[in-house]
Design a protein around this motif. Structure first.
Motif, PDB file in Angstrom:
ATOM      1  N   GLY A 145      -0.390 -21.548 -20.474  1.00  0.00           N
ATOM      2  CA  GLY A 145      -0.705 -20.185 -20.862  1.00  0.00           C
ATOM      3  C   GLY A 145      -1.925 -20.095 -21.750  1.00  0.00           C
ATOM      4  O   GLY A 145      -2.832 -19.279 -21.516  1.00  0.00           O
ATOM      5  N   ILE A 146      -1.981 -20.935 -22.786  1.00  0.00           N
ATOM      6  CA  ILE A 146      -3.108 -20.902 -23.720  1.00  0.00           C
ATOM      7  C   ILE A 146      -4.410 -21.261 -23.014  1.00  0.00           C
ATOM      8  O   ILE A 146      -5.435 -20.583 -23.167  1.00  0.00           O
ATOM      9  N   SER A 147      -4.391 -22.323 -22.217  1.00  0.00           N
ATOM     10  CA  SER A 147      -5.617 -22.763 -21.540  1.00  0.00           C
ATOM     11  C   SER A 147      -6.074 -21.741 -20.508  1.00  0.00           C
ATOM     12  O   SER A 147      -7.287 -21.533 -20.322  1.00  0.00           O
ATOM     13  N   THR A 148      -5.121 -21.088 -19.835  1.00  0.00           N
ATOM     14  CA  THR A 148      -5.483 -20.042 -18.868  1.00  0.00           C
ATOM     15  C   THR A 148      -6.173 -18.886 -19.570  1.00  0.00           C
ATOM     16  O   THR A 148      -7.200 -18.377 -19.099  1.00  0.00           O
ATOM     17  N   ASN A 264       4.984 -11.212 -15.689  1.00  0.00           N
ATOM     18  CA  ASN A 264       5.269 -12.472 -16.360  1.00  0.00           C
ATOM     19  C   ASN A 264       5.170 -13.609 -15.345  1.00  0.00           C
ATOM     20  O   ASN A 264       5.679 -13.478 -14.222  1.00  0.00           O
ATOM     21  N   PHE A 265       4.520 -14.713 -15.722  1.00  0.00           N
ATOM     22  CA  PHE A 265       4.279 -15.841 -14.813  1.00  0.00           C
ATOM     23  C   PHE A 265       4.943 -17.118 -15.323  1.00  0.00           C
ATOM     24  O   PHE A 265       5.041 -17.338 -16.540  1.00  0.00           O
ATOM     25  N   ALA A 266       5.327 -17.987 -14.390  1.00  0.00           N
ATOM     26  CA  ALA A 266       5.792 -19.330 -14.755  1.00  0.00           C
ATOM     27  C   ALA A 266       5.779 -20.229 -13.533  1.00  0.00           C
ATOM     28  O   ALA A 266       5.973 -19.772 -12.404  1.00  0.00           O
ATOM     29  N   VAL A 267       5.535 -21.527 -13.754  1.00  0.00           N
ATOM     30  CA  VAL A 267       5.817 -22.535 -12.728  1.00  0.00           C
ATOM     31  C   VAL A 267       7.273 -22.937 -12.893  1.00  0.00           C
ATOM     32  O   VAL A 267       7.826 -22.881 -13.998  1.00  0.00           O
ATOM     33  N   LEU A 268       7.905 -23.377 -11.807  1.00  0.00           N
ATOM     34  CA  LEU A 268       9.338 -23.672 -11.846  1.00  0.00           C
ATOM     35  C   LEU A 268       9.692 -25.100 -11.462  1.00  0.00           C
ATOM     36  O   LEU A 268      10.796 -25.567 -11.774  1.00  0.00           O
ATOM     37  N   ASN A 269       8.785 -25.777 -10.781  1.00  0.00           N
ATOM     38  CA  ASN A 269       9.129 -27.087 -10.224  1.00  0.00           C
ATOM     39  C   ASN A 269       9.188 -28.174 -11.302  1.00  0.00           C
ATOM     40  O   ASN A 269       8.498 -28.097 -12.303  1.00  0.00           O
ATOM     41  N   HIS A 291      -3.820 -22.173  -9.989  1.00  0.00           N
ATOM     42  CA  HIS A 291      -3.134 -21.017  -9.400  1.00  0.00           C
ATOM     43  C   HIS A 291      -2.894 -19.911 -10.428  1.00  0.00           C
ATOM     44  O   HIS A 291      -2.981 -18.713 -10.104  1.00  0.00           O
ATOM     45  N   TYR A 292      -2.591 -20.289 -11.674  1.00  0.00           N
ATOM     46  CA  TYR A 292      -2.498 -19.273 -12.728  1.00  0.00           C
ATOM     47  C   TYR A 292      -3.808 -18.473 -12.780  1.00  0.00           C
ATOM     48  O   TYR A 292      -3.802 -17.237 -12.781  1.00  0.00           O
ATOM     49  N   GLY A 293      -4.913 -19.200 -12.859  1.00  0.00           N
ATOM     50  CA  GLY A 293      -6.209 -18.538 -12.975  1.00  0.00           C
ATOM     51  C   GLY A 293      -6.574 -17.710 -11.764  1.00  0.00           C
ATOM     52  O   GLY A 293      -7.120 -16.604 -11.893  1.00  0.00           O
ATOM     53  N   GLU A 294      -6.284 -18.243 -10.565  1.00  0.00           N
ATOM     54  CA  GLU A 294      -6.621 -17.531  -9.332  1.00  0.00           C
ATOM     55  C   GLU A 294      -5.911 -16.187  -9.255  1.00  0.00           C
ATOM     56  O   GLU A 294      -6.438 -15.218  -8.690  1.00  0.00           O
ATOM     57  N   GLN A 295      -4.707 -16.117  -9.804  1.00  0.00           N
ATOM     58  CA  GLN A 295      -3.975 -14.856  -9.770  1.00  0.00           C
ATOM     59  C   GLN A 295      -4.362 -13.920 -10.909  1.00  0.00           C
ATOM     60  O   GLN A 295      -4.582 -12.721 -10.715  1.00  0.00           O
ATOM     61  N   ILE A 296      -4.462 -14.467 -12.117  1.00  0.00           N
ATOM     62  CA  ILE A 296      -4.593 -13.606 -13.291  1.00  0.00           C
ATOM     63  C   ILE A 296      -6.021 -13.099 -13.488  1.00  0.00           C
ATOM     64  O   ILE A 296      -6.225 -11.935 -13.855  1.00  0.00           O
TER      65      ILE A 296
END
Length: 541
Positions: A145-148, A264-269, A291-296
């Motif tokens: 989250g912070i790095s994104t 709200n976003f999260a990875v789950l794996n 993928h976080y960045g590509e979406q947000i």
């Protein structure tokens, strides 16, 4: 069934399975490409953030992380503030000081305008499991989250374009021990966020896989319309509805309580790495971070560069959306009003088809009941197996979470294969006439309609899983009765596979083997359509 037909059916099912898996595609990391989000650059922040555990009890280490974030924000030319809340009681009853980090980039109207809020937390989880020497290093939770956020701010600054609307940043402290920073901020400093129109909260519940947009605010139709601007969006209203009914929470919960809307976003794996020392820099997933960045980033760009979002109430709505990712960059959404209308339409259409083609009501009810019975047996059987596993391993039985069980992937695969084989054999055994074949199809449609009606009144976000297989099944059944080539029966089977593969996978990795019963029930819901139509092809060739 002729050999050629079998080959076509098999290839179709394989391709559909691959397409279903591809809907969870995560992009490769980008290098130092100008104006683009780069996981390669974002990872450099995680390398600093995740050097050592930094929970609220690791005061010195947490201060180092805080100072690093402040330094990076200052280097971007942003004025930063630290809001300190003293003598806060955490969930263990301990008294701690909370230090939230805040900054902003104004739009053209400054504080008189509207803002998008990017939020995450910078504390890591303390030790939670016996046998571990220390707590998490927080590389994913919430280093992602912070790095994104830092990388997105760098991109926006690099673009050097005037902003119609502004960006506010809140990086909270104490999230892991009771959402402390978010609670204090919302309760004591909310006036600072009254002009926030949209929140993007970034979390992690694992370390890899797609960055799933798993939660939204209520009345989210306009919220989802903005989220659609994301590249490679991966989200399901099923997940959002289910999560809203669970006891879990993140900082986003506190934002919602104050009436803020957003996502709200999260990875789950790799849930077994969550809140452990394995959540470290070495285990960071470049593709997940990308993928976080590509979406947000596209969502942020749309908000800050489009003057429409500065209008009062532009994102307000009185209804929710039903939404799901079908294929990469194929994101479908529609309102609950449309969903309700489609439900009525498919019920009426089913009765008309039954009447037009003289389908036996008795046969329809019989096979709908059979499918329901198979579904109930699968659900109960899965719960029993999960409970037995908990007894053998000594782990507490929870449908929503059981820690990593050795061989759980093999257990899941074995039961899915057995369920498919046994159900196929059973349906084949009871198919002895044209009436039975048609009854099995109409019964599968009836089975889906029952779940559609139930979910529309209890869990609207899940309704799409039953609506579209029923709609396509009914259309294809009508065409088959009109004499169209019988191989079109692979269409509803393929659609069901494409829709259910990612959902079953996400439910399993999010809830673990404890949810085996739910996973098997979802598998049966999918198999009702798949087996019914493949069985039809077999009979008529």
């Amino acid at each position: 069934m002729k050999k050629k037909t079998w080959i076509i059916v098999l290839i179709t099912c394989i391709i559909a399975s691959i397409l279903g898996g591809l809907s969870l595609y995560t992009p490769m990391s980008k290098g130092a490409e100008k104006g683009a989000f780069s996981a390669e650059r974002a990872k450099e922040h995680i390398k600093e953030i995740a050097k050592e555990p930094h929970s609220i009890y690791d005061v010195d280490a947490l201060a180092k992380v805080r100072n690093y974030i402040l330094q990076e924000l200052n280097e971007l030319g942003l004025d930063t503030e630290v809001f300190t809340y003293e003598n806060v009681e955490d969930r263990n009853g301990k008294i701690v000081d909370i230090n939230n980090i805040y900054t902003k980039i104004d739009g053209k109207n400054g504080e008189d305008g509207k803002y998008i809020l990017l939020a995450s937390h910078y504390d890591s989880s303390p030790k939670k499991r016996d046998g571990e020497a220390e707590g998490s290093l927080g590389a994913a939770d919430a280093g992602y989250g912070i790095s994104t956020i830092l990388e997105i701010l760098r991109v926006i600054k690099e673009q050097d374009k005037p902003l119609e609307n502004g960006i506010k940043i809140l990086i909270t402290d104490g999230e892991e021990m009771g959402l402390l920073g978010a609670k204090e901020e919302m309760n004591n400093n909310f006036s600072l966020y009254e002009n926030v129109e949209y929140v993007v909260n970034i979390e992690a519940r694992g370390i890899k896989g797609p960055a799933l947009m798993f939660e939204t605010s209520s009345n989210n139709k306009k919220v989802i319309d903005l989220y659609k601007k994301a590249n490679l969006p991966i989200s399901y209203s099923l997940a959002a509805d289910v999560y809203s009914k669970m006891p879990n929470g993140s900082d986003f919960s506190e934002f919602k309580k104050m009436g803020l809307q957003g996502i709200n976003f999260a990875v789950l794996n790799s849930l077994d790495y969550y809140h452990t020392p394995k959540d470290n820099y070495e285990n960071v997933s470049d593709t997940s971070l990308q993928h976080y960045g590509e979406q947000i980033l596209p969502v942020v760009e749309e908000f800050v560069y489009n003057a429409d979002y500065g209008e009062e109430g532009y994102l307000d709505s009185n209804e929710d959306a039903i939404f799901f990712t079908l294929l990469p960059n194929v994101f479908i959404n529609y309102s609950t009003t449309i969903a309700f209308g489609l439900m009525i339409l498919i019920i009426v259409a089913t009765f008309l088809v039954i009447r037009k083609f003289n389908i036996s009501i008795r046969s329809t009810l019989k096979y709908t009941g059979i499918w329901l019975l198979i579904g109930i047996i699968s659900l109960v059987g899965g719960v029993v197996v999960s409970y037995i596993i908990s007894l053998i391993t000594g782990m507490p039985f929870k449908i929503t979470y059981m820690p990593k069980v050795p061989g759980d992937d093999i257990i899941l695969g074995t039961f899915l294969i057995l369920l498919t084989i046994l159900t196929t054999i059973f349906i084949g055994k009871i198919s002895r006439s044209s009436e039975n074949k048609e009854g099995i199809i109409i019964g599968s449609i009836g089975f889906n309609i029952i779940f559609l009606v139930v979910t529309m009144f209890t869990l609207k976000g899940a309704s799409y899983l039953f609506l579209w297989p029923a709609v396509i099944s009914l259309i294809i059944f009508g065409l088959l009765k009109k004499g169209i080539n019988k191989l079109i029966a692979v269409i509803p089977a393929a659609l069901s596979i494409i829709m259910f593969v990612p959902v079953i996978w996400n439910i399993y990795i999010a809830l673990t083997i404890g949810a085996l019963g739910v996973v098997l029930l979802l598998a049966i819901i999918s198999l009702t359509t798949i087996i019914a139509f493949i069985n039809y092809i077999k009979y008529y060739n």
